[in-house]
Design a protein around this motif. Structure first.
Motif, PDB file in Angstrom:
ATOM      1  N   MET A 358      42.988  32.959  43.847  1.00  0.00           N
ATOM      2  CA  MET A 358      42.809  34.408  44.006  1.00  0.00           C
ATOM      3  C   MET A 358      43.734  35.180  43.073  1.00  0.00           C
ATOM      4  O   MET A 358      43.310  36.119  42.383  1.00  0.00           O
ATOM      5  N   ALA A 359      44.993  34.785  43.078  1.00  0.00           N
ATOM      6  CA  ALA A 359      45.985  35.493  42.267  1.00  0.00           C
ATOM      7  C   ALA A 359      45.636  35.433  40.789  1.00  0.00           C
ATOM      8  O   ALA A 359      45.792  36.427  40.052  1.00  0.00           O
ATOM      9  N   GLU A 360      45.150  34.281  40.323  1.00  0.00           N
ATOM     10  CA  GLU A 360      44.756  34.134  38.917  1.00  0.00           C
ATOM     11  C   GLU A 360      43.582  35.053  38.573  1.00  0.00           C
ATOM     12  O   GLU A 360      43.572  35.685  37.504  1.00  0.00           O
ATOM     13  N   LEU A 361      42.608  35.134  39.465  1.00  0.00           N
ATOM     14  CA  LEU A 361      41.449  36.008  39.232  1.00  0.00           C
ATOM     15  C   LEU A 361      41.866  37.470  39.159  1.00  0.00           C
ATOM     16  O   LEU A 361      41.394  38.209  38.292  1.00  0.00           O
ATOM     17  N   VAL A 362      42.743  37.866  40.081  1.00  0.00           N
ATOM     18  CA  VAL A 362      43.205  39.259  40.101  1.00  0.00           C
ATOM     19  C   VAL A 362      44.000  39.561  38.838  1.00  0.00           C
ATOM     20  O   VAL A 362      43.848  40.619  38.204  1.00  0.00           O
ATOM     21  N   SER A 363      44.873  38.630  38.438  1.00  0.00           N
ATOM     22  CA  SER A 363      45.692  38.800  37.238  1.00  0.00           C
ATOM     23  C   SER A 363      44.818  38.925  35.997  1.00  0.00           C
ATOM     24  O   SER A 363      45.041  39.784  35.137  1.00  0.00           O
ATOM     25  N   ASN A 364      43.795  38.066  35.905  1.00  0.00           N
ATOM     26  CA  ASN A 364      42.888  38.128  34.756  1.00  0.00           C
ATOM     27  C   ASN A 364      42.096  39.427  34.726  1.00  0.00           C
ATOM     28  O   ASN A 364      41.790  39.971  33.662  1.00  0.00           O
ATOM     29  N   LYS A 365      41.771  39.943  35.892  1.00  0.00           N
ATOM     30  CA  LYS A 365      41.032  41.210  35.987  1.00  0.00           C
ATOM     31  C   LYS A 365      41.884  42.375  35.482  1.00  0.00           C
ATOM     32  O   LYS A 365      41.410  43.252  34.753  1.00  0.00           O
ATOM     33  N   VAL A 366      43.184  42.338  35.840  1.00  0.00           N
ATOM     34  CA  VAL A 366      44.109  43.392  35.423  1.00  0.00           C
ATOM     35  C   VAL A 366      44.270  43.383  33.901  1.00  0.00           C
ATOM     36  O   VAL A 366      44.326  44.418  33.249  1.00  0.00           O
ATOM     37  N   LYS A 367      44.321  42.176  33.309  1.00  0.00           N
ATOM     38  CA  LYS A 367      44.472  42.065  31.853  1.00  0.00           C
ATOM     39  C   LYS A 367      43.261  42.651  31.140  1.00  0.00           C
ATOM     40  O   LYS A 367      43.332  43.172  30.064  1.00  0.00           O
TER      41      LYS A 367
END
Length: 367
Positions: A358-367
């Motif tokens: 989840m955290a990776e998906l959210v981080s990639n979305k922010v980028k």
């Protein structure tokens, strides 16, 4: 992080979701949750009892033949998508995870259309219709069995395991034994047929009670609430051995499981996640009444690796059951080998794997 969760219909979809939420709450105090289910589903009662914010939509599943009801289901799906979009916007969800059941369809689909990172969690070795449909739209697919990977795109699929596997770790097996009336220092067999019990398993156990009374091990036999009275009537006629504890239901299953040496059960995904996490040998009697016969396929994922013995319901007799129990629990080498094989299949950090995803998906979305 704001996490929206959806899953319903059966405990197999709901309890992994709750296990995930509880684990994340322990380690990430600032995480917020919204659970979207159905008003009349089992999830409404269970989730509200956990004091997790809950909202509902109305949705039903498709019939397997053409009918007017399927047209109504499509209309309910579209309405559910609209309602889910509104809820997810209001909550300002960072990520959405669906753990199975019809309700996930509109919720996860709505999230994908809003551009919110999405995950589906497939507990079984064979996916249901909803997850097959959603697999085209989500960002990641989390699975618990290697066998499930074949049904999904490689690029999206990640082996995470079932969060219930993380939850049973660290339980006090001695306290679990004592709470059920079992002794310490004597091998213990736990027999159960799921939360509601299973009549064929009950029938087989009842036919072996006298013989079980002569064994050098003890048995905790969970009948299921709906079968308990009938079982008690049978016991009044044949008697109950001192080394066999009979109960309708237990509320501290993780503790009791931690104290078991051998498990006899159905092959639901949550049960298998728990026993492999603990490294418990098992005799699996899959329910033949489930979609796509997925319980037998779940069971074979363990039996093919030496972690369990498979006993099909159509072949189940009292003699075969007791022979299987004896063959395992009275053979120290076999018990040791099966424990090792079971433990190898367990994924004990499942909740952490899902949160990391989840955290990776959210981080990639922010980028």
């Amino acid at each position: 992080m704001k996490i929206a969760v959806s899953g319903g219909g059966t405990g197999g979809h709901i309890y992994p979701a709750l296990a995930l939420i509880r684990q994340i709450k322990k380690e990430h105090k600032d995480a917020e949750f919204l659970y979207i289910g159905t008003e009349k589903g089992l999830e409404n009662t269970i989730v509200n009892r956990e004091n997790i914010p809950f909202k509902s939509i109305h949705i039903t599943g498709f019939k397997r033949k053409l009918s007017l009801e399927n047209v109504k289901t499509v209309l309910r799906f579209l309405k559910g998508v609209r309602e889910s979009k509104k809820m997810l916007k209001e909550f300002n969800a960072d990520v959405v995870i669906g753990t199975g059941g019809y309700v996930c369809g509109p919720v996860v689909y709505a999230a994908s259309k809003l551009g919110i990172p999405t995950i589906i969690h497939e507990q079984n070795s064979v996916p249901g219709l909803t997850n097959k449909f959603l697999s085209r739209y989500v960002d990641k697919i989390a699975v618990c069995f290697e066998e499930a990977k074949a049904f999904f795109p490689d690029t999206k699929t990640v082996m995470t395991g079932n969060p219930r596997a993380s939850e049973v770790l660290g339980q006090d097996g001695i306290r679990g034994r004592l709470s059920a009336g079992l002794k310490t220092g004597v091998p213990a067999v736990l027999i159960f047929g799921g939360s509601r019990g299973a009549r064929p398993i009950n029938d087989a156990v009842l036919k072996t009670l006298a013989e079980l009374g002569e064994k050098p091990y003890q048995v905790l036999y969970i009948t299921g609430d709906v079968h308990y009275e009938d079982v008690q009537k049978e016991i009044e006629l044949v008697g109950s051995p001192e080394n066999v504890m009979i109960k309708p239901f237990i509320h501290n299953m993780p503790e009791v499981l931690a104290g078991a040496d051998l498990v006899v059960s159905r092959a639901g995904a949550t049960t298998l996640a728990e026993i492999t996490s603990l490294g418990i040998p098992s005799i699996l009697i899959p329910s033949p009444y489930v979609t796509n016969n997925h319980q037998e396929k779940n069971a074979r994922a363990l039996s093919d690796h030496g972690a369990a013995e498979l006993l099909l319901e159509k072949e189940l007799t009292g003699k075969k059951l007791i022979d299987s129990i004896d063959r395992i629990i009275l053979d120290k080498d076999k018990m040791s080998n099966m424990k090792e094989a079971s433990k190898k299949l367990g994924i004990r950090d499942a909740s952490n794997r899902l949160y990391t995803l989840m955290a990776e998906l959210v981080s990639n979305k922010v980028k």
